[in-house]
Design an enzyme around this catalytic site. Sequence first.
Site, PDB file in Angstrom:
ATOM      1  N   ASP A 224       0.878  -1.164   0.000  1.00  0.00           N
ATOM      2  CA  ASP A 224       0.000   0.000   0.000  1.00  0.00           C
ATOM      3  C   ASP A 224       0.919   1.217   0.000  1.00  0.00           C
ATOM      4  O   ASP A 224       1.530   1.552   1.013  1.00  0.00           O
ATOM      5  CB  ASP A 224      -0.879  -0.037   1.262  1.00  0.00           C
ATOM      6  CG  ASP A 224      -1.680   1.243   1.455  1.00  0.00           C
ATOM      7  OD1 ASP A 224      -1.684   2.098   0.549  1.00  0.00           O
ATOM      8  OD2 ASP A 224      -2.309   1.381   2.522  1.00  0.00           O
TER       9      ASP A 224
ATOM     10  N   GLU B 102      -7.206   0.424  -4.486  1.00  0.00           N
ATOM     11  CA  GLU B 102      -7.215   0.350  -3.019  1.00  0.00           C
ATOM     12  C   GLU B 102      -8.557  -0.163  -2.469  1.00  0.00           C
ATOM     13  O   GLU B 102      -8.566  -1.045  -1.599  1.00  0.00           O
ATOM     14  CB  GLU B 102      -6.867   1.726  -2.435  1.00  0.00           C
ATOM     15  CG  GLU B 102      -5.398   2.063  -2.642  1.00  0.00           C
ATOM     16  CD  GLU B 102      -5.078   3.546  -2.515  1.00  0.00           C
ATOM     17  OE1 GLU B 102      -5.960   4.317  -2.094  1.00  0.00           O
ATOM     18  OE2 GLU B 102      -3.940   3.924  -2.850  1.00  0.00           O
TER      19      GLU B 102
ATOM     20  N   ASP C 177     -12.652   5.778   2.565  1.00  0.00           N
ATOM     21  CA  ASP C 177     -11.222   5.830   2.869  1.00  0.00           C
ATOM     22  C   ASP C 177     -10.819   7.255   3.243  1.00  0.00           C
ATOM     23  O   ASP C 177     -10.708   8.124   2.371  1.00  0.00           O
ATOM     24  CB  ASP C 177     -10.449   5.326   1.624  1.00  0.00           C
ATOM     25  CG  ASP C 177      -8.941   5.306   1.839  1.00  0.00           C
ATOM     26  OD1 ASP C 177      -8.467   5.857   2.853  1.00  0.00           O
ATOM     27  OD2 ASP C 177      -8.236   4.728   0.993  1.00  0.00           O
TER      28      ASP C 177
ATOM     29  N   LYS D 244       2.921  11.058  -3.563  1.00  0.00           N
ATOM     30  CA  LYS D 244       1.880  10.365  -4.329  1.00  0.00           C
ATOM     31  C   LYS D 244       0.983  11.350  -5.085  1.00  0.00           C
ATOM     32  O   LYS D 244       0.456  11.052  -6.143  1.00  0.00           O
ATOM     33  CB  LYS D 244       1.051   9.510  -3.359  1.00  0.00           C
ATOM     34  CG  LYS D 244       0.026   8.601  -4.029  1.00  0.00           C
ATOM     35  CD  LYS D 244      -0.596   7.700  -2.984  1.00  0.00           C
ATOM     36  CE  LYS D 244      -1.731   6.864  -3.508  1.00  0.00           C
ATOM     37  NZ  LYS D 244      -2.272   5.987  -2.455  1.00  0.00           N
TER      38      LYS D 244
END
Length: 617
Positions: A25, A188, A210, A88
């Site tokens: 992850d 994800e 999330d 990211k």
Amino acid sequence: MARFSIDLKSGNLADQASEIILGIDLGTTNSLVAYVNNGVVTTVKDGKNERTLVPSIVHFEKSGEILVGDVAHQMLIHDPQNTIYSVKRLMGKSFADVQAVEAYFGYQVIDDGTDNLVKIKVRNRFYTPIELSAEILKSLKIRVEAELGRTVSKAVITVPAYFNDAQRQATRDAGKLAGLDVLRIINEPTAASLAYGLGKTEAQTIAVYDLGGGTFDISILQIQDGVFEVLATNGDTFLGGDDIDRSIVDHWTQKYKLEINPEFSSKSGVQSLRLLAEKAKKHLSSNDEFRTTEKGIDFHLTKPQFEDLIKPLVDRTVACCGLALKDAKLTVNDIQHVVMVGGSTRVPLVKEKVGAFFQKPVYDNLDPDEVVALGAAIQADVLAGNQKDVLLLDITPLSLGIETMGGLMDTIIPRNTKVPCKAGRQYTTSVDGQKNLKIAVFQGERDLVEHNRKLGEFILRNIPPMPAGLPKIEVHFVVNADGILKVKAKELRSGTEQAIDIKPTYGISEEDMGKMLLDSIQNAETDMQVRAILEAKNEANHILLSTDKFVSQHKDILSEAELSSILSLQTVLKIVVDGSDKDLINNAIENLNEYSAPIAHKVMDVVIRQAMKGQKV
Ligand code: AMP
């Protein structure tokens, strides 16, 4: 079952059952790695402090040394300019994409003019987000290797469901740069659902909520027959735990007049206040009050005060959930499960509000920080061939088909079809009395099989002798949930059948796959012409054969003139069929057809009349 040989390139997928493939992850705030060993999913801890989370932070020392994780996190306060976080957010982005939010980054995000992808300047060197992410991945790889005492080289990496191709490719490249063979990039929310074992049985619709450190994503997934489909995504790329921390910082700054306090107004003072706010937030997830004294200030926050501060933020996330449902054309009643992901879902108010919105208890018994990596590890274990009962989530990366007359590729399952999938087509023989039929299976986008990749072949034997064109041979392709292609051929009139199993997708490297696709695009024009010529030739040969047969069977009914005309038209066709002008071939076919069709009708009438002679109707 037929024996066959498959030219599988090794080195792309584990073929030994014991191989460990990492599930990674790669998060905005934190990253972590997990793997399955003998059926047990484990998240990898840092040997020193037993933490599974690695802050996604890279620090560049003056000496050239690169620090990643907790040590780099420390440097955020002391040396923010040379400490890179949230990389990211920059993956696969151009400078123009991030210009608007440039101020968000405490480091130098620049456009060095060499290409339009964003770069980060650290100590007079330019780094791409891919290189920086590779540093994080390398450090995760080292962690696992230290724990296992052996090298690992394969991984599944997760990305947000909304990541586009460029962002996914950048993630894949980062893996490659870190020395990892990235077998799969998975979403994800899909990984999180896998970790909870959802979708194994009946079809389900799931919401994955999330809330991480800096981003919020809500994804609505539909799982059917092992295929995870993203129905809708929504969210906010600048909403997360950092904003919760900021609301506490703002509250305290106002309450304790910190903007005029030199201890808390300098750059490092602001950072330490932020860390203190985060500490308070975490404390309040399981306590009713936070109190501490720092640099002469008695910091205090109660849970109700905290909840009042963050209520607008949580409401914003719930509004996004409503929008995602609307996009998916669903209502809360259609959602069977709600999965919680991301460290910020530990905040009790978040769970409460989300549960209330979806009108059901949320799934929160797995560690919300680990759930994505756990799911990635499960997917990795499936790819390693260790889990037979878990469905493999995939699409066919290249078209699958068989070779037909003249070396043509006849696609049965097109590329990008979701697996599991099945498709079939009927074929026939081209020669009278043909007893065997070779079924050669290929993968690729080109029109000629010689340019595609052969996966295997088998022979359907014992077809009862019949005139050409009469046998009905059904070729059936099934790509099942674990990625195995089963090819079955059956002659329907006699029931003769034969089958093989082929592993279609994994023997091929990304590079080869890319090359094959590129070839197919570049050669599309020539391929189309070649296909047209071959198809014309196939038809011509077929007509020549059937005309020969017709003439020899009905010679006595045909006139001399008819016989000689047919013969001359056949001769013309035989001459042009050896050339490569498809128009000439098609014209000659048409001429022969046009001339022989009325004759065939006449002959049929005669035959029927003869047969009826002397019989009462
Ligand atoms: P992630 O990006 O998923 O790693 O999420 C990290 C975020 O979760 C950070 O903002 C953390 O401060 C937050 N977080 C971690 N633990 C807790 C906790 N116990 N309560 C509230 N927030 C937390």
